[in-house]
Design a protein around this motif. Sequence first.
Motif, PDB file in Angstrom:
ATOM      1  N   ASP A  84      -8.011  -0.575  -4.551  1.00 50.05           N
ATOM      2  CA  ASP A  84      -6.756  -0.985  -5.184  1.00 50.05           C
ATOM      3  C   ASP A  84      -6.856  -2.357  -5.834  1.00 50.05           C
ATOM      4  O   ASP A  84      -6.052  -2.696  -6.712  1.00 50.05           O
ATOM      5  CB  ASP A  84      -5.617  -1.010  -4.145  1.00 50.05           C
ATOM      6  CG  ASP A  84      -5.360   0.351  -3.532  1.00 50.05           C
ATOM      7  OD1 ASP A  84      -5.145   0.406  -2.314  1.00 50.05           O
ATOM      8  OD2 ASP A  84      -5.390   1.349  -4.266  1.00 50.05           O
TER       9      ASP A  84
ATOM     10  N   VAL B 253       3.348   5.525  -8.531  1.00 52.33           N
ATOM     11  CA  VAL B 253       2.526   6.490  -9.279  1.00 52.33           C
ATOM     12  C   VAL B 253       2.113   5.956 -10.654  1.00 52.33           C
ATOM     13  O   VAL B 253       0.922   5.964 -10.987  1.00 52.33           O
ATOM     14  CB  VAL B 253       3.240   7.849  -9.393  1.00 52.33           C
ATOM     15  CG1 VAL B 253       2.513   8.754 -10.376  1.00 52.33           C
ATOM     16  CG2 VAL B 253       3.307   8.523  -8.024  1.00 52.33           C
TER      17      VAL B 253
ATOM     18  N   LEU C 100      -0.494   2.977 -10.133  1.00 54.89           N
ATOM     19  CA  LEU C 100      -1.863   3.357  -9.771  1.00 54.89           C
ATOM     20  C   LEU C 100      -2.516   4.235 -10.827  1.00 54.89           C
ATOM     21  O   LEU C 100      -3.720   4.150 -11.056  1.00 54.89           O
ATOM     22  CB  LEU C 100      -1.857   4.087  -8.422  1.00 54.89           C
ATOM     23  CG  LEU C 100      -1.562   3.223  -7.187  1.00 54.89           C
ATOM     24  CD1 LEU C 100      -1.627   4.077  -5.926  1.00 54.89           C
ATOM     25  CD2 LEU C 100      -2.526   2.066  -7.080  1.00 54.89           C
TER      26      LEU C 100
ATOM     27  N   THR D 278       0.377  -1.568  -3.033  1.00 56.99           N
ATOM     28  CA  THR D 278      -0.102  -0.178  -3.062  1.00 56.99           C
ATOM     29  C   THR D 278      -0.982   0.116  -1.855  1.00 56.99           C
ATOM     30  O   THR D 278      -0.937   1.221  -1.308  1.00 56.99           O
ATOM     31  CB  THR D 278      -0.883   0.080  -4.357  1.00 56.99           C
ATOM     32  OG1 THR D 278      -1.954  -0.865  -4.484  1.00 56.99           O
ATOM     33  CG2 THR D 278       0.011  -0.029  -5.566  1.00 56.99           C
TER      34      THR D 278
ATOM     35  N   ASP E 245      -0.372   3.086   0.880  1.00 57.71           N
ATOM     36  CA  ASP E 245      -1.443   4.049   1.151  1.00 57.71           C
ATOM     37  C   ASP E 245      -1.788   4.065   2.638  1.00 57.71           C
ATOM     38  O   ASP E 245      -1.996   5.130   3.235  1.00 57.71           O
ATOM     39  CB  ASP E 245      -2.692   3.693   0.338  1.00 57.71           C
ATOM     40  CG  ASP E 245      -2.526   4.036  -1.136  1.00 57.71           C
ATOM     41  OD1 ASP E 245      -1.591   4.794  -1.452  1.00 57.71           O
ATOM     42  OD2 ASP E 245      -3.331   3.552  -1.953  1.00 57.71           O
TER      43      ASP E 245
ATOM     44  N   ASN F 289      -7.370   9.570  -8.703  1.00 57.79           N
ATOM     45  CA  ASN F 289      -6.256   9.846  -9.609  1.00 57.79           C
ATOM     46  C   ASN F 289      -5.444  11.048  -9.143  1.00 57.79           C
ATOM     47  O   ASN F 289      -4.217  11.072  -9.253  1.00 57.79           O
ATOM     48  CB  ASN F 289      -6.777  10.094 -11.031  1.00 57.79           C
ATOM     49  CG  ASN F 289      -7.220   8.820 -11.722  1.00 57.79           C
ATOM     50  OD1 ASN F 289      -6.730   7.741 -11.403  1.00 57.79           O
ATOM     51  ND2 ASN F 289      -8.148   8.935 -12.653  1.00 57.79           N
TER      52      ASN F 289
ATOM     53  N   VAL G 121      -3.235  10.006  -6.280  1.00 65.32           N
ATOM     54  CA  VAL G 121      -2.107   9.218  -6.789  1.00 65.32           C
ATOM     55  C   VAL G 121      -0.994  10.133  -7.281  1.00 65.32           C
ATOM     56  O   VAL G 121       0.181   9.961  -6.939  1.00 65.32           O
ATOM     57  CB  VAL G 121      -2.583   8.287  -7.929  1.00 65.32           C
ATOM     58  CG1 VAL G 121      -1.380   7.681  -8.655  1.00 65.32           C
ATOM     59  CG2 VAL G 121      -3.463   7.184  -7.376  1.00 65.32           C
TER      60      VAL G 121
END
Length: 607
Positions: free
Chosen positions: A137, A223, A226, A360, A364, A470, A473
């Motif tokens: 991140d 969303v 990221l 983020t 997570d 991805n 995410v």
Amino acid sequence: MDDSTEKMSYSNNDNKNEENGKLLCEDTKDIEKGQLSSKENDTDVMVIDERDHSMLYKASDHPPIYLTIFCGIQHTLVSLSGVIAVSLLVVDVTCATLDENIKTTLLSSTMLMCGICTILMSLVGSRLPLLQGAAGDFLIPLLAMQVLDPTKCDVRSVLNDLNSSTTAPNISFDDGVNQYDFIVNNIRDLQGSLIAAGTCQFFIGATGIVSLLLKFIGPITIVPTLFLSCVFLVRACVKFAKVNWGVAMLVVVIALVLSLYLNHRKTPIPLWTKKKGFHILWFPLHQVYSILIAILVGWLVCGIMTAVDAFEPDDIYARTDSRLDVIRDAAWFKFPYPGQFGRISFSTSVFAGFMIGTITSILDSIGDYYACAKMCNLPPPPAHTVNRGIAIEGFCSLIAGFLGCGHATTTYGGNIGAIGVTRVASRDVFIATGIIYFIFGLIGKISAVFLIIPYPVLGGALIVMYGMFNGVVLSNLQVVSLSSTRNLAIIGTAILFGLMIPYWLETNPDGIQTGSASRDGVIKMLLVNPNLCGGVVACLLDNTVRGTLEERGIAAWQKMVDDKADDKADVNEEYDCDASFYDIYIPENWKQSKLVQILPFLPSYKR
């Protein structure tokens, strides 16, 4: 992960009765669990049984030492490619690509921190079997730094080439700063910013304000933030893969075939034990180690191509014989220590980017805590456990800043999947994994071996890993109402701004003129970061445009850290341990203290 990889049982055609047994240790006195059933063939096989929900070793169990070490090595290998990739990207953005000594020091520091953080998380933090690795991140603000001055590292590369052909020990830049100081100054800027971001994360966890954050930051903010990472992750992947696209695509194909196309298959592994003799273990080995196997195959192909002179002599980052001196010159032992790069400095713009990564990373990690608890058949982590876990992650990021790693640490979700495959959830295994990483960080030769991985091999691995990133995410949108015009407009607008503003600044580097060079630099660094631009727009619109918490997806996230949801397990659910599994030791006479009861990261916390 495929559901079929989560249940295990034993099969034997000669014994139809249930017997106790454990994976890879049938010949020990520790055999306690398992199930044997009849098969029509004549070979003893271990298969995955979807009806078996039990762990071979529970989170509170203590497996035999040899099994603990074996599983610890497995978790190390599963996470190693990601750790190396993040460290090498830090090397890239600090312009240390050609300085092998600094590269070895950075990777040693990274692996040492992975070990320390994993041990702390297992013993003091969330106390769940989780691995702490280098945080991806935090890569985006680092990669954004290169956009403002794309020739900075190119100049250094030219001077390095001159150094290699002259006897002068150092050739200085135009501004009078020598090569080593130039690299170290870049690292120092990251250090101060990471220390500040880690302190903020520790404060967020220690004060229990995670719930407050979730009132304003939800999936609609996270969303787009990221997803915009791909703007610079694409550049990183291309930079490594372009050395030889053929090898890079070979690594991608192998990894995808093993992890996706063959995810319903099991690998036959011949075994012999005293109790069962020769038998076949059916285990999804190729899926667990798909990226590692792809890297090894790609590395082997590079070795063969080097041996037959398929690479040009100047393809030093594709050849396997061009950088062997890195291993030879590396010290056997390296001891990373705080301040090893000198006086720590601070960059406001880098700090802003790191704070985006911090938020983020927190979200997570919260999801990983609950996923791990569910995988290990544990009750949902109570609020004090989540707060303590976030605080420890922040503390570890702070230490990583002092060591000069250039990135924070965070929970690795891939190792949670490995628990589901091996059915070994013991906390001891992750303590062993932390010790292995700690040892790797102290032995300089090991770091040097990892640094000579051919660039196209690393590029292929990055394509697979960040492609999966991805996808994960985008999966956060499952709790958001995608039939809402409000949500679609906010997400689309945020992504557009995140792409548009950095592109404009990149093509018009002189577009910001405030009269102060330092102020211009800070503004440019902030605006060139797509995560920051898109994240601010998304957060602003999501909190000012009318919408319900359920519509925005925030209600689902808030539930994860709600005391009522956390502290009361489902009465119909049978867990392997009770909620005391998460408690850290506190003397009995301290529990009645008012001070202890108001600390939100202790089991005695009372809101």
